[in-house]
Design a protein around this motif. Structure first.
Motif, PDB file in Angstrom:
ATOM      1  N   UNK A 140       0.816  -1.206   0.000  1.00  0.00           N
ATOM      2  CA  UNK A 140       0.000   0.000   0.000  1.00  0.00           C
ATOM      3  C   UNK A 140       0.857   1.267   0.000  1.00  0.00           C
ATOM      4  N   UNK A 141       2.113   1.164   0.432  1.00  0.00           N
ATOM      5  CA  UNK A 141       3.023   2.304   0.296  1.00  0.00           C
ATOM      6  C   UNK A 141       3.272   2.561  -1.185  1.00  0.00           C
ATOM      7  N   UNK A 142       3.575   1.515  -1.921  1.00  0.00           N
ATOM      8  CA  UNK A 142       3.774   1.658  -3.367  1.00  0.00           C
ATOM      9  C   UNK A 142       2.536   2.264  -4.015  1.00  0.00           C
ATOM     10  N   UNK A 143       1.365   1.768  -3.630  1.00  0.00           N
ATOM     11  CA  UNK A 143       0.112   2.276  -4.189  1.00  0.00           C
ATOM     12  C   UNK A 143      -0.094   3.745  -3.848  1.00  0.00           C
ATOM     13  N   UNK A 144       0.190   4.110  -2.599  1.00  0.00           N
ATOM     14  CA  UNK A 144      -0.042   5.487  -2.159  1.00  0.00           C
ATOM     15  C   UNK A 144       0.899   6.485  -2.816  1.00  0.00           C
ATOM     16  N   UNK A 145       1.994   5.995  -3.384  1.00  0.00           N
ATOM     17  CA  UNK A 145       2.949   6.882  -4.054  1.00  0.00           C
ATOM     18  C   UNK A 145       2.527   7.224  -5.490  1.00  0.00           C
ATOM     19  N   UNK A 146       1.456   6.622  -5.981  1.00  0.00           N
ATOM     20  CA  UNK A 146       1.046   6.858  -7.361  1.00  0.00           C
ATOM     21  C   UNK A 146       0.822   8.339  -7.672  1.00  0.00           C
ATOM     22  N   UNK A 147       0.136   9.111  -6.826  1.00  0.00           N
ATOM     23  CA  UNK A 147      -0.021  10.541  -7.150  1.00  0.00           C
ATOM     24  C   UNK A 147       1.318  11.250  -7.346  1.00  0.00           C
ATOM     25  N   UNK A 148       2.286  10.940  -6.486  1.00  0.00           N
ATOM     26  CA  UNK A 148       3.603  11.557  -6.621  1.00  0.00           C
ATOM     27  C   UNK A 148       4.325  11.038  -7.865  1.00  0.00           C
ATOM     28  N   UNK A 149       4.275   9.734  -8.073  1.00  0.00           N
ATOM     29  CA  UNK A 149       4.996   9.132  -9.191  1.00  0.00           C
ATOM     30  C   UNK A 149       4.426   9.552 -10.547  1.00  0.00           C
ATOM     31  N   UNK A 150       3.143   9.879 -10.579  1.00  0.00           N
ATOM     32  CA  UNK A 150       2.518  10.318 -11.830  1.00  0.00           C
ATOM     33  C   UNK A 150       2.438  11.837 -11.934  1.00  0.00           C
ATOM     34  N   UNK A 151       2.977  12.524 -10.942  1.00  0.00           N
ATOM     35  CA  UNK A 151       3.044  13.990 -10.924  1.00  0.00           C
ATOM     36  C   UNK A 151       1.658  14.634 -10.935  1.00  0.00           C
ATOM     37  N   UNK A 175      -2.863  -4.998  -8.319  1.00  0.00           N
ATOM     38  CA  UNK A 175      -2.072  -6.186  -7.972  1.00  0.00           C
ATOM     39  C   UNK A 175      -0.637  -5.753  -7.702  1.00  0.00           C
ATOM     40  N   UNK A 176       0.064  -6.573  -6.918  1.00  0.00           N
ATOM     41  CA  UNK A 176       1.460  -6.301  -6.579  1.00  0.00           C
ATOM     42  C   UNK A 176       2.308  -7.502  -7.014  1.00  0.00           C
TER      43      UNK A 176
END
Length: 230
Positions: A140-151, A175-176
């Motif tokens: 869920x950390x990886x998932x929660x970083x999506x807004x940052x990773x996609x700018x 999925x992970x």
């Protein structure tokens, strides 16, 4: 003789019991249709208010319409936006910058969520006992970083200036496939895979793939729902 008489008496009692059981079973079976009908009727009557509520809730939401020609009239700019997005479906439209997932980042997420499982927060134990030989990031950390990773947290960046409002509507699935080991870098790649007209806008399905540096398997694949309103 006594043995024979006793046997006959036992046989007669057994026949009597069997006859009584048979009568009870037949009576029960005869009443089943009426009982079942009553149960079904009770269930239907009980569920009716919930059915009415469902229809009310559904009608109050934005109806999904597959054909833009039969959808409620969109503005000219949104009609053009729909066609522009549709013409690029499935084409990768964004590759983000690399982001380092180090132990302090993992620890901060553990502190915020209360998930202190040792595979995430105890480097020494993870080195000795984990099959990954190091701590790994929470999925869920990886998932929660999506807004940052996609700018998408950048207020100066707007991929859809035609929209008055953009809403994160959730996800279809996530999925992970592979863990992110502490100290690894990750980045996002995105593409729009579906677009649907709404009453006052559009709904996009944005596929986000989080890749790990020097790894063939992605850390996360998520289908994000984004709604654009006029």
């Amino acid at each position: 003789m006594r043995l024979v008489e006793s046997f006959k008496q036992g046989q007669e009692k057994l026949e009597s019991i069997n006859s009584e059981i048979k009568n009870r079973v037949e009576t029960t079976l005869k009443s089943w249709p009426e009982t079942i009908n009553k149960k079904v009727s009770d269930i239907r009557n009980f569920s009716l208010p919930w059915t009415q509520y469902f229809h009310f809730f559904h009608d109050s939401e934005e109806p999904v319409i597959n054909d833009i020609e039969t959808a409620p009239k969109l503005s000219e700019k949104f009609t053009d936006l729909h066609r522009r997005i549709e013409s690029n479906l499935g084409i990768e439209n964004y590759i983000g910058e690399w982001f380092l997932v180090d132990q302090p980042c993992i620890d901060q997420f553990a502190q915020a969520t209360g998930d202190h499982q040792w595979i995430h927060t105890d480097p020494q134990k993870a080195k000795n006992e984990s099959p990954f030989k190091s701590t790994i990031a929470h999925g869920f950390l990886t998932l929660s970083l999506i807004p940052k990773l996609t700018d998408t947290v950048n207020p100066e960046k707007n991929d859809y200036p035609e929209a008055r409002m953009l809403v994160n509507y959730g996800m279809n699935k996530v999925v992970f496939p592979s863990p992110v080991r502490a100290g690894k870098r990750i980045r996002a790649r995105t593409r729009i895979i579906a677009v649907t007209p709404l009453r006052r806008g559009l709904e996009l399905v944005r596929e986000v793939t989080i890749e790990v540096e020097n790894s063939k398997r992605p850390a996360c694949i998520a289908e994000m729902l984004l709604r654009l309103y006029e």
